[in-house]
Design a protein around this motif. Structure first.
Motif, PDB file in Angstrom:
ATOM      1  N   CYS A 260       1.313   7.223  -2.389  1.00  0.00           N
ATOM      2  CA  CYS A 260       1.369   5.766  -2.216  1.00  0.00           C
ATOM      3  C   CYS A 260       0.303   5.099  -3.096  1.00  0.00           C
TER       4      CYS A 260
ATOM      5  N   CYS B 264      -0.354   7.076   5.913  1.00  0.00           N
ATOM      6  CA  CYS B 264       0.931   6.655   6.510  1.00  0.00           C
ATOM      7  C   CYS B 264       1.865   7.838   6.725  1.00  0.00           C
TER       8      CYS B 264
ATOM      9  N   CYS C 198      -1.079  10.373   2.040  1.00  0.00           N
ATOM     10  CA  CYS C 198      -1.568   9.058   2.449  1.00  0.00           C
ATOM     11  C   CYS C 198      -1.662   9.013   3.979  1.00  0.00           C
TER      12      CYS C 198
ATOM     13  N   ALA D 187       0.820  -1.213   0.000  1.00  0.00           N
ATOM     14  CA  ALA D 187       0.000   0.000   0.000  1.00  0.00           C
ATOM     15  C   ALA D 187       0.852   1.260   0.000  1.00  0.00           C
ATOM     16  N   HIS D 188       1.997   1.185   0.685  1.00  0.00           N
ATOM     17  CA  HIS D 188       2.763   2.413   0.936  1.00  0.00           C
ATOM     18  C   HIS D 188       4.036   2.508   0.106  1.00  0.00           C
TER      19      HIS D 188
HETATM   20 ZN   LIG Z   1       1.120   5.411   2.442  1.00  0.00          ZN
END
Ligand SMILES: [Zn+2]
Length: 306
Positions: free
Chosen positions: A182, A177, A175, A156-157
C-alpha cells in the motif's frame, strides 16, 4: 464556546475553543486502550472537564477518532481502540446526555481547513494527512461528503504504482490493513524511513533524511527524490479520482522544508495532458486542525451528514 475531543490510541485530548474556534485550553489524559468501559469512563472525564470550563456548563462537543465511524449505527472501527462491536457514538451520547457527533480525524482535518482554513476560497477541498498514517477527507462547499461506509478517503491502502515499484525495485511491504504494497508502507512518515532503509541500508528518521539531503548527502537526496515521486503519484491519483480544486497537506511530513514546490514540480511531470492541477497548500491550523474540525461537527449546517 466550543468543545472538542481528539481521541487517539495513546492520549485523549479535550480542547476548549473560543467563539472563533481558537483552542484556548487543553486537557490530556492517557487512553485506556484495553477495556471499553474504561475508555467510555475516560471520555466522560473529558466531557466533564469541558463542561467545567464553560461558565454555564453548556457547550457543544464534537469528537474526532482515528477510525471509521458508521454514520447510521455509530459503530466505530479503529485498530488501536477496543470499540469493535459497540455502538460507540450512542454510548458516548448517553454519558453526555445529548447526541455527540463522532467523525474520523482526517475528515475533521478536511472540515477545518475547508472552513476558514487554507481551503476557505475553494469549492472542492481535499484534506490529506501524511504522518504516522495517511488519510483524507473531501468537503464540497464546506460540507463533508458522506459515503456508504462513512470512510475517510483511504488513499493509504491503494497499491503503489507498479511503474515506480519496478523502476526503483521497491519492496512490497505488508501494511497494517492486512494487505501488501500500500502507499502507506512507503509514503507515510515511518514509510519514508523504511524507504531509506531499503535504498541505503540505514535506520534513519525523516528529519535526518531531510537534513542530510539538504546538506548535500547524495544517498539521502536519492531517497528524497523517490519519496517525492511516490507522493506525487498519490496526489495525481487523488486528482484523477476526485478532481479537487485544492489539496491541503497536514501531518508530520507537511513540515518538510520546500515540500510544496517539490511535489508541484513532480506532479506537473506526470499530469494528464490539458488538465489543471489542484492547488497544493499547507494546512493553516497545523496540529490544531483536528480539534478545530471536531468542534465544528455539532454546527447545524454540518449535522445533516451525520
Ligand atoms: Zn494498507
Amino acid at each position: 464556546m466550543h468543545g472538542a475531543i481528539d481521541l487517539g490510541g495513546t492520549k485523549i485530548e479535550a480542547a476548549l475553543l473560543d467563539e472563533n474556534l481558537v483552542p484556548i485550553r487543553r486537557h490530556r489524559i492517557v487512553t485506556p486502550n484495553l477495556d471499553y468501559d474504561d475508555l467510555l469512563a475516560a471520555i466522560g472525564v473529558q466531557i466533564n472537564w469541558l463542561r467545567e470550563q464553560s461558565s454555564d456548563g453548556e457547550l457543544s462537543i464534537g469528537i474526532g477518532v482515528p477510525g471509521i465511524v458508521n454514520k447510521n449505527t455509530g459503530m466505530t472501527l479503529t485498530s488501536n481502540l477496543p470499540t469493535a462491536g459497540h455502538t460507540f457514538r450512542k454510548d458516548i451520547s448517553k454519558i453526555a446526555g445529548y447526541d455527540v457527533p463522532l467523525e474520523n480525524d482526517c475528515r475533521c482535518f478536511a472540515l477545518s481547513e475547508a472552513n476558514g482554513g487554507a481551503g476557505e476560497n475553494f469549492n472542492k477541498v481535499f484534506g490529506l494527512i501524511v504522518g504516522t498514517g495517511i488519510g483524507g477527507g473531501i468537503c464540497n462547499n464546506g460540507v463533508l461528503t458522506a459515503g456508504l461506509n462513512s470512510l475517510p478517503v483511504e488513499v493509504a491502502h491503494i497499491p503503489l504504482p507498479a511503474t515506480i515499484v519496478k523502476k526503483y525495485n521497491l519492496p512490497l511491504n505488508s501494511c497494517g490493513c492486512g494487505r501488501t504494497g500500500c502507499y502507506e508502507t512507503l509514503v507515510s512518515g515511518p514509510g519514508f524511513s523504511k524507504l531509506a532503509k531499503h535504498m541505503v541500508g540505514v535506520d534513519i528518521s525523516v528529519e535526518n533524511i531531510v537534513s542530510r539531503a539538504n546538506l548535500g548527502d547524495l544517498d539521502m537526496q536519492r531517497v528524497m527524490a523517490v519519496w517525492i515521486e511516490l507522493y506525487a503519484h498519490m496526489l495525481d491519483m487523488i486528482q484523477l479520482m476526485n478532481d479537487p480544486d485544492c489539496i491541503i497537506l497536514g501531518g508530520g511530513t507537511s513540515l518538510i522544508d520546500g515540500l510544496i514546490p517539490k511535489l508541484s514540480e513532480a506532479m506537473q511531470k506526470i499530469a494528464l495532458k490539458n488538465t489543471l492541477g489542484p492547488e497544493l497548500l499547507l494546512a493553516k491550523f497545523g496540529d490544531s486542525s483536528g480539534v478545530r474540525g471536531a468542534a465544528m461537527l455539532p454546527l447545524e449546517k454540518l449535522m445533516k451528514n451525520r
